[in-house]
Design an enzyme around this catalytic site. Sequence first.
Site, PDB file in Angstrom:
ATOM      1  N   GLU A  42       0.867  -1.160   0.000  1.00  0.00           N
ATOM      2  CA  GLU A  42       0.000   0.000   0.000  1.00  0.00           C
ATOM      3  C   GLU A  42       0.915   1.223   0.000  1.00  0.00           C
ATOM      4  O   GLU A  42       1.788   1.337   0.856  1.00  0.00           O
ATOM      5  CB  GLU A  42      -0.885  -0.010   1.249  1.00  0.00           C
ATOM      6  CG  GLU A  42      -1.874   1.119   1.238  1.00  0.00           C
ATOM      7  CD  GLU A  42      -2.797   1.127   2.456  1.00  0.00           C
ATOM      8  OE1 GLU A  42      -2.721   0.221   3.295  1.00  0.00           O
ATOM      9  OE2 GLU A  42      -3.580   2.083   2.553  1.00  0.00           O
ATOM     10  N   ARG A 269       5.149 -12.847   9.721  1.00  0.00           N
ATOM     11  CA  ARG A 269       5.841 -11.599   9.397  1.00  0.00           C
ATOM     12  C   ARG A 269       7.144 -11.499  10.185  1.00  0.00           C
ATOM     13  O   ARG A 269       7.320 -12.151  11.208  1.00  0.00           O
ATOM     14  CB  ARG A 269       4.952 -10.397   9.668  1.00  0.00           C
ATOM     15  CG  ARG A 269       4.548 -10.198  11.107  1.00  0.00           C
ATOM     16  CD  ARG A 269       3.825  -8.864  11.310  1.00  0.00           C
ATOM     17  NE  ARG A 269       2.852  -8.570  10.272  1.00  0.00           N
ATOM     18  CZ  ARG A 269       2.782  -7.403   9.607  1.00  0.00           C
ATOM     19  NH1 ARG A 269       3.617  -6.432   9.875  1.00  0.00           N
ATOM     20  NH2 ARG A 269       1.868  -7.205   8.714  1.00  0.00           N
ATOM     21  N   LYS A 279       4.123   0.688   9.811  1.00  0.00           N
ATOM     22  CA  LYS A 279       4.275   1.914   9.003  1.00  0.00           C
ATOM     23  C   LYS A 279       3.691   3.118   9.737  1.00  0.00           C
ATOM     24  O   LYS A 279       4.209   4.216   9.631  1.00  0.00           O
ATOM     25  CB  LYS A 279       3.572   1.735   7.661  1.00  0.00           C
ATOM     26  CG  LYS A 279       4.475   1.100   6.621  1.00  0.00           C
ATOM     27  CD  LYS A 279       3.888   1.239   5.234  1.00  0.00           C
ATOM     28  CE  LYS A 279       2.935   0.122   4.964  1.00  0.00           C
ATOM     29  NZ  LYS A 279       2.495   0.063   3.565  1.00  0.00           N
TER      30      LYS A 279
END
Length: 566
Positions: A42, A269, A279
Amino acid sequence: MTDKKAPEKEEVVKTNFIHQQIDADLAEGKNGNRVHTRFPPEPNGYLHIGHAKSICLNFGTAEKYNGLYNLRFDDTNPSKEETEYVESIKEDVRWLGFDWGDREFFASDYFDKLYDFAVELIQNGLAYVDDQTPEEISAQRGTPTRPGTESPFRTRSVEENLDLFARMKAGEFQDGEKVLRAKVDMASPNMHMRDPIMYRIMHVHHHRTGDKWCIYPMYDYAHGQSDFWEGITHSICTLEFEVHRPLYDWFVDHLKDAEYRPRQIEFARLNLSYTVMSKRKLLELVKDNHVNGWDDPRMPTISGLRRRGYTPTSIRNFADRIGVTKTNGMIDVGLLEHSVREDLNKSAQRVMGVLNPLKVVITNFPEGEVDMVDAINNHEDESAGTRKVPFTRELYIERDDFMEEPPRKFFRLAPGREVRLRYAYFVTCQEVVKDENGEIVELRCTYDPDSRGGKSPDGRKVKATLHWVSATEAVEAEVRLYDRLFNDMDPQGHKEVDFKEFMNADSLQILPKCYVEPFVKDAKALDHFQFERLGYFNVDKDTTAEKLVFNRTVALRDSWAKANKK
Ligand code: ATP
Ligand code: MG
């Protein structure tokens, strides 16, 4: 300026459960034996080392199977997305050594198709417009153990839904006034199947579609079909998407021409100790000036690591080394540092630099004379050859390489003691010069002209070899030393305490006046060096014609591992 060195092509991706799955699919002849993956960021921030793991996995896997890979920007939320992020993501992926060719896509490429498909779902009684507020919808979702409540708008007629959805698109309603929801199952044990929102109204300018749309698809509605339309065979993503998979499949099942289905495979992850990776948190550090931008060398972003002196090879080797698992864990940040040390050890040009200079005058060396001694460029790579280093009457050594009253185990320079200056000569300290405050400002030494090259003239031994530079020939430089940005192993792991409370106040140390041998004079941004005995350094982009700036990438040895052993 970017680092042009291509990563070494070693066996980058070892076998793992993802590859075993692909092997099984290929053995069954699925997807016409194609392997096609994608990385779907994104564009709402810069990529970090966790994304690098995902990129290496998705793209490395496609390379391993001689397949294809796509870069797809998931730009479904225009309120947080910017072109700056798109550009940085492309630069970072390219720098890691991956070339996605012309297969660059945006979820926004599919806005028309997604809209048409939504209309189709409405026509088939599988989607409806809900007038409730997001709060009301959320309150009706129930809990994992308690079914949700159906919306009073769930039974709207197809005609009314079609009309309202068209008017949502036409801009007749305000943000939040209506949403389009999939009609799946409010009693499903999977919360994501409880009539998820497909579209929301947002009167926001989009970085690519401009003002064409005021309704935007949710990620969960766009993702599976984007994979499908691009012919993705294996959609490799992190574990949190596992529970979304039935929904992606549900949408793809209702596509008319769904002759195949992308297979989603989830992995854990990457979490790194002493590091934040979300983020949102990284953006907070940038926006509130806790760091100097996304590419601050202390940031775990790819651009920060690049500026710090990490190489693409070191990051790809790291991703390879940590492998893939199905359970979340924490990787020691020391492993990342090890990877860059290992890579730079093979390739970095050695030079001598002095960070905390102490002046040394060689009293029996003629004034004005320059003796060019030979130095080895890289002990790990004979082909790197040698260079000349100027030895002069005035030198600098490291301040902590001298002690006026040395304790028993201190073997470096002290009054009356002889040491070797690397590649040059044996020198003996004859006199210590102090200023009016008693601070040592200069050492007066003699050298043995018969020890040129640092070789003992008569078999006598010295216990220490020091690095040094010529005070008159060296170039001045600013050196930036970095420590961990956080003092805590898991700064994100404290529910009660904000992660910023764990910031290390001493993570950046600037040494404005260091000296490096003249060899580095023409170095360009990102060039790597090993400063002998001190670590790996690279030239920072702040370097100008007037001022050379170095970052320390990493010390030669892991000082934390040592500290932890004590
Ligand atoms: P964050 O959670 O840090 O805000 P994100 O996951 O929302 O980031 P995206 O841009 O959506 O960021 O991520 C793109 C891809 O990168 C996703 O497929 C995601 O699974 C993967 N990814 C993100 N963070 C990690 C990580 N720490 N380790 C491995 N893969 C990751
Ligand atoms: Mg995401």
